[in-house]
Design a protein around this motif. Structure first.
Motif, PDB file in Angstrom:
ATOM      1  N   ALA A   1       1.031   6.741   1.689  1.00  0.00           N
ATOM      2  CA  ALA A   1       0.576   5.499   2.321  1.00  0.00           C
ATOM      3  C   ALA A   1      -0.612   5.812   3.216  1.00  0.00           C
ATOM      4  O   ALA A   1      -0.815   6.953   3.646  1.00  0.00           O
ATOM      5  CB  ALA A   1       1.694   4.848   3.128  1.00  0.00           C
TER       6      ALA A   1
ATOM      7  N   VAL B   1       6.656   9.787  -0.301  1.00  0.00           N
ATOM      8  CA  VAL B   1       5.986   8.502  -0.094  1.00  0.00           C
ATOM      9  C   VAL B   1       4.540   8.753   0.316  1.00  0.00           C
ATOM     10  O   VAL B   1       4.263   9.558   1.216  1.00  0.00           O
ATOM     11  CB  VAL B   1       6.703   7.680   0.999  1.00  0.00           C
TER      12      VAL B   1
ATOM     13  N   GLY C   1      -3.601   8.939  -1.468  1.00  0.00           N
ATOM     14  CA  GLY C   1      -3.035   8.480  -0.198  1.00  0.00           C
ATOM     15  C   GLY C   1      -2.657   9.662   0.671  1.00  0.00           C
ATOM     16  O   GLY C   1      -2.847  10.825   0.294  1.00  0.00           O
TER      17      GLY C   1
ATOM     18  N   GLN D   1       3.063   3.917  -1.791  1.00  0.00           N
ATOM     19  CA  GLN D   1       3.243   4.402  -3.159  1.00  0.00           C
ATOM     20  C   GLN D   1       4.358   5.441  -3.188  1.00  0.00           C
ATOM     21  O   GLN D   1       4.418   6.320  -2.317  1.00  0.00           O
ATOM     22  CB  GLN D   1       1.948   5.034  -3.697  1.00  0.00           C
ATOM     23  N   SER D   2       5.228   5.343  -4.178  1.00  0.00           N
ATOM     24  CA  SER D   2       6.327   6.307  -4.293  1.00  0.00           C
ATOM     25  C   SER D   2       5.980   7.407  -5.270  1.00  0.00           C
ATOM     26  O   SER D   2       5.204   7.214  -6.215  1.00  0.00           O
ATOM     27  CB  SER D   2       7.605   5.601  -4.751  1.00  0.00           C
TER      28      SER D   2
ATOM     29  N   SER E   1       0.812  -1.219   0.000  1.00  0.00           N
ATOM     30  CA  SER E   1       0.000   0.000   0.000  1.00  0.00           C
ATOM     31  C   SER E   1       0.845   1.269   0.000  1.00  0.00           C
ATOM     32  O   SER E   1       0.311   2.367  -0.087  1.00  0.00           O
ATOM     33  CB  SER E   1      -0.935   0.004   1.215  1.00  0.00           C
TER      34      SER E   1
ATOM     35  N   GLN F   1      -0.238  10.806  -9.132  1.00  0.00           N
ATOM     36  CA  GLN F   1      -0.872   9.746  -9.913  1.00  0.00           C
ATOM     37  C   GLN F   1      -1.718   8.826  -9.036  1.00  0.00           C
ATOM     38  O   GLN F   1      -2.596   8.117  -9.536  1.00  0.00           O
ATOM     39  CB  GLN F   1       0.200   8.913 -10.633  1.00  0.00           C
ATOM     40  N   ASP F   2      -1.461   8.824  -7.732  1.00  0.00           N
ATOM     41  CA  ASP F   2      -2.149   7.930  -6.796  1.00  0.00           C
ATOM     42  C   ASP F   2      -2.741   8.732  -5.641  1.00  0.00           C
ATOM     43  O   ASP F   2      -2.368   9.879  -5.407  1.00  0.00           O
ATOM     44  CB  ASP F   2      -1.167   6.879  -6.239  1.00  0.00           C
TER      45      ASP F   2
ATOM     46  N   TYR G   1      11.031   1.581   3.685  1.00  0.00           N
ATOM     47  CA  TYR G   1      10.797   1.821   2.260  1.00  0.00           C
ATOM     48  C   TYR G   1      11.712   2.926   1.734  1.00  0.00           C
ATOM     49  O   TYR G   1      12.316   2.800   0.664  1.00  0.00           O
ATOM     50  CB  TYR G   1       9.332   2.204   2.029  1.00  0.00           C
TER      51      TYR G   1
END
Length: 369
Positions: A80, A78, A57, A6-7, A4, A54-55, A92
């Motif tokens: 998350a 990061v 979180g 994401q970078s 879960s 792009q994501d 991470y």
């Protein structure tokens, strides 16, 4: 490692980009991030632009500092969920902080095709499929104008960007400057690469070329996406064309290029220098003069709206509300007849200024196959 997490990494905008400077964070640790949200400003040797998420979180860690220059692919932040432990975030970051620059051959995607005795420079990525996006730049531009679009599109489908004759690394021979010379270059690329289904994407003069190419050979057209197309309904700003051709120093060229964007501050010194360097190549100004006088004023370049009204493939058209070069149409009838989106706060280069939205819209055309 927790899936879960994401970078957010240093993007690669254009084949020549190897590093970027994080100019400014636009979000803070702990902020809830949505896809498409502007999260930071990054500066390259060509342009300064925002990076969009792009994501979704929570921004758990800002790894890179403002004014820090990092290679393409380097970990910047990061994302998350709150349920992810801080210790997992630490692991991470430690495992992904240093990322080598992608060195799989920057020029390997660049090739040259001979079309009717002229050299046409192309950038080709995404596989050997006979279906592809074909990106066609505008007057005075080149394939690097798609620096915010090319890589994202190529993740989903073969993507090809071309330098039209008279531009970039292609031959500066444009014949008499008629649009047919540009269309022939596009047709030649399609034939040389054996493409059977093409999703055309054209900007400004390239939009006119893309539209005329589709009208000339509709069987190969999967879709047509036009960005501020010349010849559709609104005349090109002739004063801009004349100023672009005449500009021969940094001050004047910066003023001219500023008219392309809603926010003139994105025009960097390096961008100005690159355009001036291109314009000083033998034959460039003569080619631009012919294209401005003939291709952009020819009978076939006018009234594209009428010619496209019965086209069998899907057509989507985008304009920047603040476009000073080719303003959006004023006729309600045109909006009723076509799928036209006008994007507030953007200028003529909306594929740079609204890259995330445009990329998503272009990718939707794949569903029309």
């Amino acid at each position: 490692m927790n899936a879960s997490i994401q970078s957010i990494n240093m993007p690669k905008w254009g084949m020549s980009m190897s590093e970027g400077k994080l100019v400014k964070w636009l979000v803070s640790e702990g902020d809830a991030i949505k896809p498409g949200q502007e999260i930071m400003e990054v500066e390259t040797d060509k342009i300064t632009n925002v990076v969009e998420a792009q994501d979704a979180g929570i921004l758990r860690r800002r790894v890179a500092a403002e004014d820090e220059t990092l290679p393409v692919g380097a970990l910047l932040a990061v994302l998350a969920d709150a349920s992810v432990a801080d210790s997992e975030i630490d692991q991470y970051v430690d495992a992904n902080r240093v990322v080598a620059v992608d060195a799989d051959g920057e020029t390997s995607l660049i090739s040259k095709i001979q079309v009717d005795g002229r050299t046409v420079n192309i950038m080709d990525s995404g596989g050997e499929s006979d279906k592809a996006f074909l990106l066609i730049h505008g007057f005075g531009g080149d394939l690097n104008n798609w620096l915010f679009n090319f890589e994202e599109l190529a993740k989903h489908e073969r993507t090809i960007a071309i330098d039209l004759p008279g531009h970039g690394q292609s031959s500066k021979d444009v014949g008499d400057g008629a649009a047919v010379n540009l269309i022939a270059a596009v047709d030649g690329v399609i034939d040389a690469l054996g493409l059977k289904a093409v999703h055309f994407v054209g900007h400004s003069m390239g939009g006119m070329v893309a539209a005329l190419a589709v009208i000339g050979r509709p069987a190969v057209a999967g879709s047509l996406t036009l960005l501020a197309p010349a010849g559709f309904t609104t005349p090109v700003n002739e004063a801009y064309l004349a100023s672009f051709i005449a500009a021969d120093d940094r001050k004047e060229m910066k003023r001219v290029l500023s008219d392309l964007f809603a926010e003139p501050s994105v025009v960097t010194r390096d961008m100005v220098n690159d355009v001036l360097q291109y314009k000083r190549i033998d034959g460039v100004n003569a080619a631009l003069g012919l294209l401005a006088s003939n291709a952009l004023k020819a009978p076939e370049a006018g009234g594209l709206a009428a010619q496209l009204s019965g086209l069998g493939c899907p057509v989507r058209i985008f304009w920047g509300a603040e476009d000073k070069v080719i303003p959006p149409p004023q006729s309600d009838a045109v909006y009723a007849a076509f799928d036209i989106s006008v994007i507030d706060g953007k200028g003529h280069m909306l594929h740079m200024e609204a890259a995330s939205d445009l990329n998503a819209a272009i990718l939707q055309q794949l569903a029309t196959d």
